[in-house]
Design a protein around this motif. Structure first.
Motif, PDB file in Angstrom:
ATOM      1  N   THR A 277       0.719  -1.278  -0.096  1.00  0.00           N
ATOM      2  CA  THR A 277      -0.080   0.191   0.032  1.00  0.00           C
ATOM      3  C   THR A 277       0.867   1.411  -0.034  1.00  0.00           C
ATOM      4  OG1 THR A 277      -1.889  -1.207   1.167  1.00  0.00           O
ATOM      5  CG2 THR A 277      -1.869   1.262   1.304  1.00  0.00           C
ATOM      6  N   THR A 278       1.947   1.176   0.966  1.00  0.00           N
ATOM      7  CA  THR A 278       2.774   2.413   0.843  1.00  0.00           C
ATOM      8  C   THR A 278       3.327   2.614  -0.401  1.00  0.00           C
ATOM      9  OG1 THR A 278       3.234   2.105   3.270  1.00  0.00           O
ATOM     10  CG2 THR A 278       4.674   3.490   2.361  1.00  0.00           C
ATOM     11  N   ARG A 280       2.424   1.866  -3.303  1.00  0.00           N
ATOM     12  CA  ARG A 280       1.428   2.548  -4.319  1.00  0.00           C
ATOM     13  C   ARG A 280       1.272   4.046  -4.060  1.00  0.00           C
ATOM     14  NH1 ARG A 280      -1.061  -2.546  -3.717  1.00  0.00           N
ATOM     15  NH2 ARG A 280      -2.568  -1.695  -2.024  1.00  0.00           N
ATOM     16  N   GLU A 281       1.185   4.446  -2.828  1.00  0.00           N
ATOM     17  CA  GLU A 281       1.290   5.891  -2.532  1.00  0.00           C
ATOM     18  C   GLU A 281       2.439   6.484  -2.849  1.00  0.00           C
ATOM     19  OE1 GLU A 281       0.531   5.880   1.572  1.00  0.00           O
ATOM     20  OE2 GLU A 281      -1.471   4.905   1.631  1.00  0.00           O
ATOM     21  N   SER A 284       2.144   6.960  -6.699  1.00  0.00           N
ATOM     22  CA  SER A 284       1.130   7.793  -6.779  1.00  0.00           C
ATOM     23  C   SER A 284       1.517   9.310  -6.839  1.00  0.00           C
ATOM     24  CB  SER A 284      -0.065   7.744  -6.208  1.00  0.00           C
ATOM     25  OG  SER A 284      -1.049   8.813  -6.469  1.00  0.00           O
ATOM     26  N   LEU A 285       2.392   9.442  -5.568  1.00  0.00           N
ATOM     27  CA  LEU A 285       2.803  10.809  -5.204  1.00  0.00           C
ATOM     28  C   LEU A 285       3.990  11.244  -6.088  1.00  0.00           C
ATOM     29  CD1 LEU A 285       2.679  13.266  -3.104  1.00  0.00           C
ATOM     30  CD2 LEU A 285       4.399  11.958  -1.700  1.00  0.00           C
ATOM     31  N   GLN A 354       5.974  15.135   2.774  1.00  0.00           N
ATOM     32  CA  GLN A 354       5.026  14.044   2.582  1.00  0.00           C
ATOM     33  C   GLN A 354       5.923  12.471   1.804  1.00  0.00           C
ATOM     34  OE1 GLN A 354       1.729  15.144   0.212  1.00  0.00           O
ATOM     35  NE2 GLN A 354       0.381  13.345   0.775  1.00  0.00           N
ATOM     36  N   TYR A 355       6.703  12.879   0.696  1.00  0.00           N
ATOM     37  CA  TYR A 355       7.433  11.791   0.123  1.00  0.00           C
ATOM     38  C   TYR A 355       8.287  11.183   1.145  1.00  0.00           C
ATOM     39  CZ  TYR A 355       9.924   9.283  -3.307  1.00  0.00           C
ATOM     40  OH  TYR A 355      10.664   8.308  -4.294  1.00  0.00           O
ATOM     41  N   LEU A 358       6.568   8.794   3.704  1.00  0.00           N
ATOM     42  CA  LEU A 358       6.333   7.313   2.803  1.00  0.00           C
ATOM     43  C   LEU A 358       7.317   6.689   2.656  1.00  0.00           C
ATOM     44  CD1 LEU A 358       3.456   8.645   0.289  1.00  0.00           C
ATOM     45  CD2 LEU A 358       3.012   7.541   2.441  1.00  0.00           C
TER      46      LEU A 358
END
Length: 487
Positions: A277-278, A280-281, A284-285, A354-355, A358
């Motif tokens: 999940t992380t 994929r985030e 996307s970011l 934010q990046y 993650l």
């Protein structure tokens, strides 16, 4: 099973149990010393303390099991070598490798059990201990009156007693400042004696006061028009009661679901799912970040479409594009470019942290995933180092084995700690960070095993002394140096 195997198993199990208990006791003492200020003086039930110690025993298993495995294996084979039992075993036609076979099976069972424990039990233990330790550290200390010292534990009040009885329930020469109105000196109560007791629901502390007076300033703050005759009130009393809310002093349990997202409280399946999940985030970011970068750093002026930039590049003056733009349009182009740069900076300040969060979170998931396996492998590795080392040294007891086990365990622990920190900082991959110590020390275990099976005396000082003397004799003969004769 041969009697030799039973002998070796019995010689290993007893030191293992003793060393495991000693190591666990030392680790528990370190834990209690670390959190002594959070445990003392809060009126915690003994059941809460025992529950916390029980959870800590399970958590410290990842360090206590490998260390006790190393220490007990050195002690076992050191005792067997010191009493010449290893010599008798080899004389009976049993090699050291065959003699170690049942111990390797036993250690393999320990390693497999530790893997299952770290995957299924340890996340639950970490969850319960994390929530309990959080509640213990957040709990207020018990309300305690020290003679001659103001107590500010109860919000809005400052209480001082000149002296108190031995049981602490009777206070003398009391002074109470009520700060709930804002001004500490506007409401003061003085009494000769006070008796403390709790309400039935334990939510309130009731203070029964005898022979006192209360001074109250009725003036409002910043008031301009007031009657001087109604500014100060004084009450005399023979007996009265004051109630304080002490519900905050009780221990409140936090919902454990709030801690379930921590990486140490997940098993392999949950860690793999959270990592996917992380990732994929992160992807996307990254796409959003690249799109914003392209939009903000693209030259959007109409002069780009008319070939101004291409013309400047063809003439070798790509850094002086502004010279190809008319004078009356340069300010507009520069303003547009500056706005694009500022937009990019704002996007970077928002997307960058934010990046990074993650990525750091994903690294922790991978580190914890590999930790499930390294605990089991470290038991096998340290036994493979300790058993042949004890057979080579041939020293039992708690002297040389303890020193050598501490040295080798410190080497392992330092390498693993430094490598894990490097992995969390992103210097190396999580795989190398968690397996670095095992990869480095595995050749050492193979070397010691080979030396023990060939009866090598690598720790015999006399052997090294003979070799040094031979080298010195060779050097004297090579360079015709005469040996100095004693006078």
């Amino acid at each position: 099973m041969k009697k030799i195997h039973i002998l070796i198993l019995q010689a290993f199990i007893r030191p293992f149990i003793v060393t495991f208990c000693i190591v666990m006791f030392v680790l528990l003492m370190l834990f209690l010393f670390k959190y002594i200020d959070d445990l003392i003086g809060k009126g915690l039930d003994w059941t809460v303390i025992m529950e916390l110690i029980g959870y800590q025993c399970a958590v410290q298993l990842s360090m206590a099991l490998p260390l006790s495995m190393l220490l007990s294996s050195i002690m076992t084979f050191g005792n067997l070598g010191e009493s010449y039992e290893l010599v008798a075993i080899k004389a009976a036609g049993v090699s050291l490798r065959k003699a170690m076979t049942p111990l390797f099976v036993l250690v393999g069972i320990f390693a497999g059990s530790s893997f299952l424990f770290s995957d299924y039990t340890l996340p639950v233990v970490n969850l319960k201990m994390g929530s309990l330790l959080y509640d213990v550290t957040k709990k207020k200390a018990d309300f305690l009156i020290k003679p001659g010292v103001f107590n500010n534990s109860i919000d809005g009040y400052a209480i001082r007693a000149k002296s108190k009885s031995k049981d602490g329930t009777e206070l003398y020469d009391l002074t109470i400042y009520n700060k709930t109105s804002g001004n500490p000196g506007s409401n003061v109560l003085v009494a000769d004696t006070g008796y403390m007791y709790n309400s039935r629901d334990q939510r309130y502390l009731i203070l029964k006061l005898i022979n006192g007076v209360q001074y109250q300033d009725s003036r409002k703050q910043n008031a301009t028009n007031y009657d001087p005759r109604q500014q100060f009130i004084r009450f005399y009393f023979k007996e009265t009661e004051t109630k304080f809310d002490v519900s905050d002093f009780g221990m409140k349990r936090t919902d454990e679901n709030l801690f379930k997202q921590h990486h140490q409280m997940m098993n392999l399946r949950q860690l793999a799912a959270k990592s996917d999940t992380t990732e994929r985030e992160i992807d996307s970011l990254s796409r959003v970040y690249a799109m914003e970068l392209k939009q903000n750093l693209t030259f959007t002026s109409s002069y780009y479409n008319t070939g101004v930039v291409e013309k400047a590049q063809l003439e070798g003056k790509g850094d002086k594009i502004i010279d190809y733009i008319p004078q009356n349009m340069r300010l507009s182009v520069i303003t547009t470019a500056m706005n694009n740069i500022n937009n990019f900076k704002d996007a970077h300040l928002f997307r960058g942290p934010q990046y990074k969060d993650l990525v750091d979170k994903n690294i922790k998931y991978y580190v914890e995933w590999h930790r499930k396996f390294t605990l089991a492998v470290s038991c096998l590795l340290l036994f493979a180092i300790g058993a042949p080392l004890g057979a080579i040294v041939r020293k039992g007891g708690l002297g040389a084995p303890v020193v050598m086990s501490i040295i080798f365990f410190l080497i392992y622990h330092i390498i693993s700690t430094v490598a894990e920190k490097s992995a969390k900082d992103g210097v190396i991959t999580p795989f190398w960070g968690m397996w670095m110590a095992i990869i480095i020390l595995t050749p050492l275990a193979a070397f010691l095993t080979y030396k023990s099976t060939t009866d090598s005396a690598i720790f015999d000082a006399a052997q090294y002394k003979i070799k040094v003397q031979a080298i010195m004799e060779w050097l004297r003969s090579k360079f015709n140096i005469k040996k100095k004769q004693p006078q």
